[in-house]
Scaffold this active site. Structure first.
Site, PDB file in Angstrom:
ATOM      1  N   LYS A 106       0.839  -1.205   0.000  1.00 12.24           N
ATOM      2  CA  LYS A 106       0.000   0.000   0.000  1.00 12.24           C
ATOM      3  C   LYS A 106       0.871   1.252   0.000  1.00 12.24           C
ATOM      4  O   LYS A 106       1.895   1.308   0.696  1.00 12.24           O
ATOM      5  CB  LYS A 106      -0.912  -0.034   1.232  1.00 12.24           C
ATOM      6  CG  LYS A 106      -1.935   1.090   1.314  1.00 12.24           C
ATOM      7  CD  LYS A 106      -2.782   0.897   2.574  1.00 12.24           C
ATOM      8  CE  LYS A 106      -3.839   1.986   2.727  1.00 12.24           C
ATOM      9  NZ  LYS A 106      -4.649   1.779   3.958  1.00 12.24           N
ATOM     10  N   SER A 183      -9.328   1.650   3.518  1.00 14.76           N
ATOM     11  CA  SER A 183      -8.581   2.415   2.539  1.00 14.76           C
ATOM     12  C   SER A 183      -7.584   1.593   1.728  1.00 14.76           C
ATOM     13  O   SER A 183      -6.992   2.111   0.770  1.00 14.76           O
ATOM     14  CB  SER A 183      -7.826   3.547   3.255  1.00 14.76           C
ATOM     15  OG  SER A 183      -6.905   3.040   4.206  1.00 14.76           O
ATOM     16  N   SER A 207      -9.463  -0.852   7.472  1.00 13.16           N
ATOM     17  CA  SER A 207      -8.887  -0.640   6.142  1.00 13.16           C
ATOM     18  C   SER A 207      -8.266  -1.864   5.491  1.00 13.16           C
ATOM     19  O   SER A 207      -7.994  -1.848   4.295  1.00 13.16           O
ATOM     20  CB  SER A 207      -7.848   0.484   6.190  1.00 13.16           C
ATOM     21  OG  SER A 207      -8.474   1.721   6.373  1.00 13.16           O
TER      22      SER A 207
END
Length: 507
Positions: A106, A183, A207
């Site tokens: 990420k 996210s 997330s």
């Protein structure tokens, strides 16, 4: 100059400017070769170790698929040259427990060699000078970094509808008009779409688990507890933060075994082994089962029947007042701590010429801009001390009492109350409807079940439960006491063996 900088050079700024460009043509991998690549992380590592396939072939296949599926917006940075160079090292004899395994990371997790942008304009060309330890451990174990994945801007949301010009909305591979969750949406999509088997996300309020649920993958939120020895992964100040109290890196994968492998390597501990479900007690809290979309409810009812048939004992026991107690903790922590935590990350990452105000001024996504308005005004500053010293301990006690008083091994519930809603290209995260009812805020609705455990610091694992009639995945979560991460993975392996894995999306 840090030890990491002397080990590997920082990429030039021009590399970040080319983030959204298409990959150059790769020598194509034959269909027979692509089909010979195992579908599990452990299978890939074993096949490369025994020379049934090369790391270069596996890496080329991943990069080709990333190029073919670039409309999903899973990536912010694709690491073609670096990935192929690492693959060549593996083929020449470099070893490690992850040697040759393509993974994604990420783009809020510190990586020296690749931009760490947080999906936000002010950090688009930023280069950090220290690797996050969890990432570094994977890299040193031989993992091949395919790229940095897209996310909800700055991690402040659960849709991954990033409206920054260089990022764009991440699209669910099961329906490209719908969100993948966030996210950590880019990591989930890269996995669900078959580009890689696993990778890293991070989790503040859901997330890793929300995108896992909405894409039919698996996401672990490791224990955080009160920090220190209770924190399973220690990446302090080396992930673009929301809250030091709540944030943690978390592995994500196509299966529980993929996640367990990454967890084992990161923690340098034995890999989890499946525990039989017969006689295991799972708490069923009514609060987390109420107000569900009908399709989610039906999938979860079917999953419960399968688990009971396998011998699991489902204990109907609620946590009275859970949401009310959680509300006293959630925003006061998540919208106050960034005021100090983001500048601390900037300093620890040795990023020059950027301030918290610069980041806030250049935010592109309206929903994130709104959240940062509250942060910069310190709207929750007055409530913060009680949230940390009074209300969070009370929430933690509620969970501890629940597990102890009901004698349950874990708690079981739907990860999200609804399947993936439609992308909102205006606000980034607007409103949705449950069963045709009045519009409700997407953020509050989709984070409802994952947020309380996050604030309490307990571990949670989301895995595949089934598909809706419309072809969207539904996630089931199991939460346990602080420190029970390995146990959750062991139980997750057995649950997954009963419920199966998600069918691949039709792309």
């Amino acid at each position: 100059m840090t030890e990491d900088l002397s080990r590997r050079d920082i990429l030039a700024s021009s590399a970040a400017a080319a983030v959204t460009a298409a990959l150059p043509s790769l020598a194509p991998v034959s269909s027979a070769m692509a089909q010979s690549i195992p579908s599990s992380a452990a299978g890939i590592v074993a096949a490369i170790r025994t020379k049934k396939i090369t790391a270069t072939a596996v890496t080329k296949a991943a990069l080709e698929r990333a190029e073919q599926l670039k409309d999903l917006n899973a990536f912010i940075f694709l690491n073609k040259d670096g990935a192929l160079a690492t693959a060549a090292e593996i083929d020449e004899g470099r070893t490690g427990p992850l040697a040759g395994l393509p993974v994604v990371v990420k783009d809020s997790i510190n990586t020296i060699d690749y931009p760490t942008s947080g999906g936000t304009p002010a950090l688009h060309n930023a280069h950090v000078r220290t690797d996050a330890p969890s990432f570094r451990t994977m890299f040193r174990a031989g993992a091949i970094i395919i790229g940095k994945t897209n996310l909800h801007e700055l991690g402040f949301g659960i849709t991954s509808t990033n409206l920054s010009s260089f990022a764009g909305p991440v699209r669910n591979p099961y329906d490209k008009t719908r969100i993948p969750g966030g996210s950590s949406g880019g990591t989930a999509v890269a996995i669900a779409a078959g580009i890689v088997t696993c990778g890293l996300g991070n989790d503040t309020g859901g997330s890793t688990r929300i995108p896992a649920a909405l894409t039919g993958t698996v996401g672990l939120r490791p224990s955080v507890g009160n920090g220190g020895l209770q924190r399973r992964y220690n990446d302090a100040n080396l992930v673009l933060p929301i809250s030091h109290t709540r944030d943690t890196i978390g592995p994500m994968g196509r299966s529980v075994a993929d996640v367990a492998l990454l967890d084992s390597v990161i923690t340098r501990s034995p890999m989890a082994v499946a525990e039989p479900l017969r006689g295991k007690r799972f708490g069923i809290p009514a609060s987390l089962w109420g107000g569900l979309d009908r399709d989610v409810e039906n999938v979860m009812k079917a999953a419960r029947l399968k688990l009971e048939a396998a011998g699991a004992v489902l204990v109907e026991a609620d946590i009275a007042g859970l949401f009310e107690q959680n509300a006293k903790v959630s925003f006061p922590v998540a919208l106050h701590e960034p005021i100090a935590d983001i500048p601390a990350w900037i300093k620890a990452s040795e990023i020059e010429g950027i301030t918290l105000a610069d980041i806030a001024d250049k935010i592109a996504s309206p929903d994130v801009k709104g959240a940062f308005g509250a942060i910069m005004a310190d709207a929750f500053g007055a409530a913060y001390q009680d949230a940390i010293s009074v209300h969070r301990p009370a929430l933690q006690k509620m969970y501890a009492d629940y597990f102890r008083n009901n004698n349950v091994d874990a708690m079981l519930f739907p990860t999200t109350v609804a399947p993936a809603p439609l992308i909102d290209m205006v606000k980034g995260s607007g409103e949705m409807s449950i069963n045709g009812g009045a519009p409700v805020p997407t953020f509050d609705t989709m984070i409802r079940n994952t947020d309380p455990g996050s604030n309490a610091g307990i571990p949670g694992l989301s895995l595949f439960a089934g598909m809706t009639p419309g072809g969207l995945p539904v996630g089931l979560e199991i939460d346990g006491p602080v420190g029970s991460d390995a146990r959750l993975l062991a139980l997750g392996l057995s649950i997954e063996a009963i419920l199966g894995n998600a069918p691949p999306p039709r792309l």
